[in-house]
Scaffold this motif. Structure first.
Motif, PDB file in Angstrom:
ATOM      1  N   PRO A   1       0.841  -1.021   0.062  1.00 33.97           N
ATOM      2  CA  PRO A   1      -0.041  -0.037   0.139  1.00 33.97           C
ATOM      3  C   PRO A   1       1.138   1.147  -0.088  1.00 33.97           C
ATOM      4  N   VAL A   2       0.324   2.484  -0.546  1.00 34.76           N
ATOM      5  CA  VAL A   2       0.847   3.648  -0.374  1.00 34.76           C
ATOM      6  C   VAL A   2       1.534   3.914   1.012  1.00 34.76           C
ATOM      7  N   GLY A   3       2.808   4.073   0.991  1.00 33.68           N
ATOM      8  CA  GLY A   3       3.342   4.411   2.410  1.00 33.68           C
ATOM      9  C   GLY A   3       3.463   3.110   3.287  1.00 33.68           C
ATOM     10  N   GLY A   4       3.178   2.175   2.630  1.00 35.19           N
ATOM     11  CA  GLY A   4       3.461   1.018   3.640  1.00 35.19           C
ATOM     12  C   GLY A   4       4.296  -0.051   3.238  1.00 35.19           C
ATOM     13  N   SER A   5       4.308  -1.495   3.768  1.00 32.53           N
ATOM     14  CA  SER A   5       5.359  -2.153   3.446  1.00 32.53           C
ATOM     15  C   SER A   5       4.581  -3.558   2.814  1.00 32.53           C
ATOM     16  N   PHE A   6       5.337  -4.448   2.173  1.00 27.12           N
ATOM     17  CA  PHE A   6       5.020  -5.471   1.262  1.00 27.12           C
ATOM     18  C   PHE A   6       4.366  -6.448   2.209  1.00 27.12           C
ATOM     19  N   GLY A   7       3.039  -7.106   1.900  1.00 25.32           N
ATOM     20  CA  GLY A   7       2.337  -8.385   2.875  1.00 25.32           C
ATOM     21  C   GLY A   7       2.987  -9.407   2.310  1.00 25.32           C
ATOM     22  N   ASP A   8       2.275 -10.517   2.710  1.00 21.94           N
ATOM     23  CA  ASP A   8       2.773 -11.660   2.261  1.00 21.94           C
ATOM     24  C   ASP A   8       2.121 -12.260   0.845  1.00 21.94           C
ATOM     25  N   TRP A   9       2.852 -13.066   0.500  1.00 26.45           N
ATOM     26  CA  TRP A   9       2.418 -13.654  -0.899  1.00 26.45           C
ATOM     27  C   TRP A   9       1.018 -14.232  -0.559  1.00 26.45           C
ATOM     28  N   SER A  10       0.161 -14.127  -1.520  1.00 23.06           N
ATOM     29  CA  SER A  10      -1.239 -14.657  -1.567  1.00 23.06           C
ATOM     30  C   SER A  10      -1.688 -15.123  -2.890  1.00 23.06           C
ATOM     31  N   ILE A  11      -2.400 -16.441  -2.883  1.00 23.78           N
ATOM     32  CA  ILE A  11      -2.801 -17.097  -4.356  1.00 23.78           C
ATOM     33  C   ILE A  11      -4.050 -16.208  -4.581  1.00 23.78           C
ATOM     34  N   ILE A  12      -3.930 -15.776  -5.873  1.00 22.49           N
ATOM     35  CA  ILE A  12      -5.050 -15.272  -6.443  1.00 22.49           C
ATOM     36  C   ILE A  12      -5.900 -15.796  -7.438  1.00 22.49           C
ATOM     37  N   GLY A  13      -5.267 -16.989  -7.840  1.00 25.88           N
ATOM     38  CA  GLY A  13      -5.964 -18.007  -8.780  1.00 25.88           C
ATOM     39  C   GLY A  13      -5.097 -19.087  -9.349  1.00 25.88           C
ATOM     40  N   THR A  14      -5.674 -19.862 -10.077  1.00 24.33           N
ATOM     41  CA  THR A  14      -4.968 -20.841 -10.740  1.00 24.33           C
ATOM     42  C   THR A  14      -5.688 -21.195 -12.157  1.00 24.33           C
ATOM     43  N   THR A  15      -4.702 -21.508 -13.245  1.00 24.82           N
ATOM     44  CA  THR A  15      -5.241 -21.745 -14.530  1.00 24.82           C
ATOM     45  C   THR A  15      -4.459 -22.743 -15.118  1.00 24.82           C
ATOM     46  N   THR A  16      -4.904 -23.451 -16.271  1.00 20.60           N
ATOM     47  CA  THR A  16      -4.244 -24.317 -17.052  1.00 20.60           C
ATOM     48  C   THR A  16      -3.613 -23.723 -18.368  1.00 20.60           C
ATOM     49  N   THR A  17      -4.011 -22.353 -18.517  1.00 20.19           N
ATOM     50  CA  THR A  17      -3.438 -21.734 -19.521  1.00 20.19           C
ATOM     51  C   THR A  17      -2.184 -20.731 -19.148  1.00 20.19           C
ATOM     52  N   LYS A  18      -1.578 -20.026 -20.026  1.00 14.29           N
ATOM     53  CA  LYS A  18      -0.585 -19.333 -19.790  1.00 14.29           C
ATOM     54  C   LYS A  18      -0.651 -17.937 -19.676  1.00 14.29           C
ATOM     55  N   ASN A  19      -2.007 -17.602 -19.157  1.00 20.47           N
ATOM     56  CA  ASN A  19      -2.322 -15.949 -18.914  1.00 20.47           C
ATOM     57  C   ASN A  19      -3.644 -16.040 -18.045  1.00 20.47           C
ATOM     58  N   PHE A  20      -3.425 -14.937 -17.335  1.00 15.01           N
ATOM     59  CA  PHE A  20      -4.565 -14.790 -16.230  1.00 15.01           C
ATOM     60  C   PHE A  20      -4.973 -13.428 -16.039  1.00 15.01           C
ATOM     61  N   ILE A  21      -6.191 -12.830 -15.893  1.00 14.07           N
ATOM     62  CA  ILE A  21      -6.554 -11.609 -15.535  1.00 14.07           C
ATOM     63  C   ILE A  21      -6.775 -11.302 -14.139  1.00 14.07           C
ATOM     64  N   ASP A  22      -5.946 -10.570 -13.694  1.00 15.76           N
ATOM     65  CA  ASP A  22      -6.366 -10.057 -12.084  1.00 15.76           C
ATOM     66  C   ASP A  22      -7.259  -8.837 -11.817  1.00 15.76           C
ATOM     67  N   GLU A  23      -8.555  -9.252 -11.754  1.00 14.94           N
ATOM     68  CA  GLU A  23      -9.609  -8.176 -11.705  1.00 14.94           C
ATOM     69  C   GLU A  23      -9.790  -7.851 -10.243  1.00 14.94           C
TER      70      GLU A  23
END
Length: 222
Positions: free
Chosen positions: A153-175
């Motif tokens: 976040p602005v002015g903050g620090s990195f959080g932990d890694w989180s899983i946002i999706g899985t796919t069998t293709t080689k692309n993903f849309i993060d909405e």
């Protein structure tokens, strides 16, 4: 260039088309009756030989097609029988079936091993404001890809890694990009039955205000 044609059929036609005239005018064209008789005999023999060869070629062509059709039918039906034998051996878990059928036993499949690491992760901004994530990777062996995101976040620090999706293709849309971010970092992990890959190198989306007008703009760099 000679008067007599080069082609065999054309040669026969040449003499056949002249025999009557030569026979009727032998003395007038300097030929004897015996010479005309002899060329007529030779022309008949040539025509008979040519016709016989043509019939033989047609018969050979027909015989070859009959042979090929028979072999193809045998091979197709035989292949189905081999499949049946293999299925029977597998169902009964009996390798002796292959020996009895005198066919080679299938070689065991070599495991593919862990999935290779995805490469070259790239990010793009879509027209709807989402982030399109793409990468390069192998897809053999029921491959799946896990997309992870880490945000700051602005002015903050990195959080932990989180899983946002899985796919069998080689692309993903993060909405699901949260508001108020300074950065969003993405990485991809590949997995298949043989094991999981190391995470890819990360790609970062930078959010900020640039330009003299102070308008907001999304800048993405891998």
């Amino acid at each position: 260039m000679g008067i007599i044609p080069d082609g065999r059929s054309e040669r026969i036609n040449f003499f056949e088309n002249r025999l009557n005239a030569w026979a009727a005018n032998a003395a007038a064209i300097g030929l004897s009756a015996d010479e005309v008789t002899r060329i007529a005999q030779l022309t008949t023999l040539a025509r008979d030989g040519f016709n016989a060869a043509q019939v033989a070629r047609d018969d050979a062509k027909s015989a070859t097609q009959t042979q090929n059709d028979a072999i193809d039918a045998m091979a197709a039906y035989g292949a189905d029988l081999v499949k049946t034998i293999k299925a029977f051996a597998q169902t009964n878990e009996d390798p002796g079936v292959y020996t009895a059928a005198n066919i080679p036993q299938p070689k065991p499949r070599t495991p593919l091993g862990p999935a290779p690491q995805p490469q070259n992760v790239t990010l793009k901004l879509t027209t709807t404001g989402a982030i399109s994530v793409a990468w390069q990777a192998e897809t053999a062996g029921r491959m799946a890809f896990v997309i992870e995101r880490q945000t700051m976040p602005v002015g903050g620090s990195f959080g932990d890694w989180s899983i946002i999706g899985t796919t069998t293709t080689k692309n993903f849309i993060d909405e699901t990009v949260p508001a108020g971010l300074e950065r969003a970092v993405y990485r991809i992990t590949a997995e298949r039955p043989g094991g999981r890959s190391e995470p890819s190198e990360s790609a970062t989306a930078y959010f900020g205000r640039i330009g003299l007008s102070g308008g907001g703009e999304l800048r993405i760099a891998a």
